[in-house]
Design a protein around this motif. Structure first.
Motif, PDB file in Angstrom:
ATOM      1  N   GLU A 121      -4.250  -9.268  -0.221  1.00  0.00           N
ATOM      2  CA  GLU A 121      -3.409  -8.259  -0.870  1.00  0.00           C
ATOM      3  C   GLU A 121      -2.530  -8.896  -1.929  1.00  0.00           C
ATOM      4  OE1 GLU A 121       0.432  -7.640   1.936  1.00  0.00           O
ATOM      5  OE2 GLU A 121      -1.447  -6.850   2.761  1.00  0.00           O
ATOM      6  N   TRP A 149      -0.466  -1.828  -5.505  1.00  0.00           N
ATOM      7  CA  TRP A 149      -1.087  -2.759  -4.567  1.00  0.00           C
ATOM      8  C   TRP A 149      -2.567  -2.889  -4.848  1.00  0.00           C
ATOM      9  CZ3 TRP A 149       1.614  -5.799  -1.438  1.00  0.00           C
ATOM     10  CH2 TRP A 149       2.958  -5.467  -1.223  1.00  0.00           C
ATOM     11  N   THR A 150      -3.041  -4.119  -4.776  1.00  0.00           N
ATOM     12  CA  THR A 150      -4.468  -4.396  -4.874  1.00  0.00           C
ATOM     13  C   THR A 150      -4.877  -5.062  -3.574  1.00  0.00           C
ATOM     14  OG1 THR A 150      -4.336  -4.723  -7.261  1.00  0.00           O
ATOM     15  CG2 THR A 150      -6.281  -5.635  -6.136  1.00  0.00           C
ATOM     16  N   THR A 168      -8.275  -6.439  -1.441  1.00  0.00           N
ATOM     17  CA  THR A 168      -9.669  -6.823  -1.583  1.00  0.00           C
ATOM     18  C   THR A 168     -10.239  -7.122  -0.208  1.00  0.00           C
ATOM     19  OG1 THR A 168      -9.091  -7.816  -3.706  1.00  0.00           O
ATOM     20  CG2 THR A 168     -11.242  -8.395  -2.786  1.00  0.00           C
ATOM     21  N   ARG A 181     -12.717  -3.485  -3.500  1.00  0.00           N
ATOM     22  CA  ARG A 181     -11.356  -3.645  -4.015  1.00  0.00           C
ATOM     23  C   ARG A 181     -10.754  -2.262  -4.179  1.00  0.00           C
ATOM     24  NH1 ARG A 181      -8.984  -7.753  -7.939  1.00  0.00           N
ATOM     25  NH2 ARG A 181     -10.739  -8.916  -7.126  1.00  0.00           N
ATOM     26  N   VAL A 189      -7.008  -0.234  -5.525  1.00  0.00           N
ATOM     27  CA  VAL A 189      -5.698  -0.310  -6.182  1.00  0.00           C
ATOM     28  C   VAL A 189      -5.025   1.040  -6.001  1.00  0.00           C
ATOM     29  CG1 VAL A 189      -4.474  -0.683  -8.355  1.00  0.00           C
ATOM     30  CG2 VAL A 189      -6.596  -1.934  -7.894  1.00  0.00           C
ATOM     31  N   ALA A 191      -4.577   1.628  -0.819  1.00  0.00           N
ATOM     32  CA  ALA A 191      -5.377   0.581  -1.468  1.00  0.00           C
ATOM     33  C   ALA A 191      -6.387  -0.005  -0.484  1.00  0.00           C
ATOM     34  CB  ALA A 191      -4.466  -0.519  -2.010  1.00  0.00           C
TER      35      ALA A 191
END
Length: 97
Positions: free
Chosen positions: A47, A58-59, A61, A70, A72, A79
């Motif tokens: 994160e 926030w991203t 993966t 992924r 966002v 996310a």
């Protein structure tokens, strides 16, 4: 309700039968963890946030050794849901082959 995993040992459904339902799953995070358990894969998340502390983006993966999804969004949970749904789509499409 999450995806029912029946028919693949211990009463679980074969993963390729899940592909059409993965898109509309209400619980993509749980479904992704279930699929990882079936395939005996180690699932990891990474994160990161960007933007001001008062309104971060926030991203998240999802990884199985390499990136599979992924997401966002303005909240960590959303996310993560997006990342899980994207990872499910990719993983289930590779199982179909």
């Amino acid at each position: 309700m999450g995806l029912k995993l029946r028919g693949l040992g211990r009463g679980k459904q074969h993963p390729t039968a899940l592909q059409h339902r993965a898109m509309s799953s209400e619980h993509p995070i749980t479904d992704l963890h279930n699929l990882a358990g079936i395939r005996r894969m180690r699932l990891d998340y990474e994160e990161a946030s960007s933007g001001p502390p008062s309104s971060p983006m926030w991203t998240i993966t999802a990884f199985y050794g390499v990136e599979y999804g992924r997401g966002v969004a303005s909240t960590k949970l959303e996310a993560k849901r997006i990342a899980a749904r994207n990872a499910l789509q990719l993983l289930l499409s590779t199982l179909k082959r």
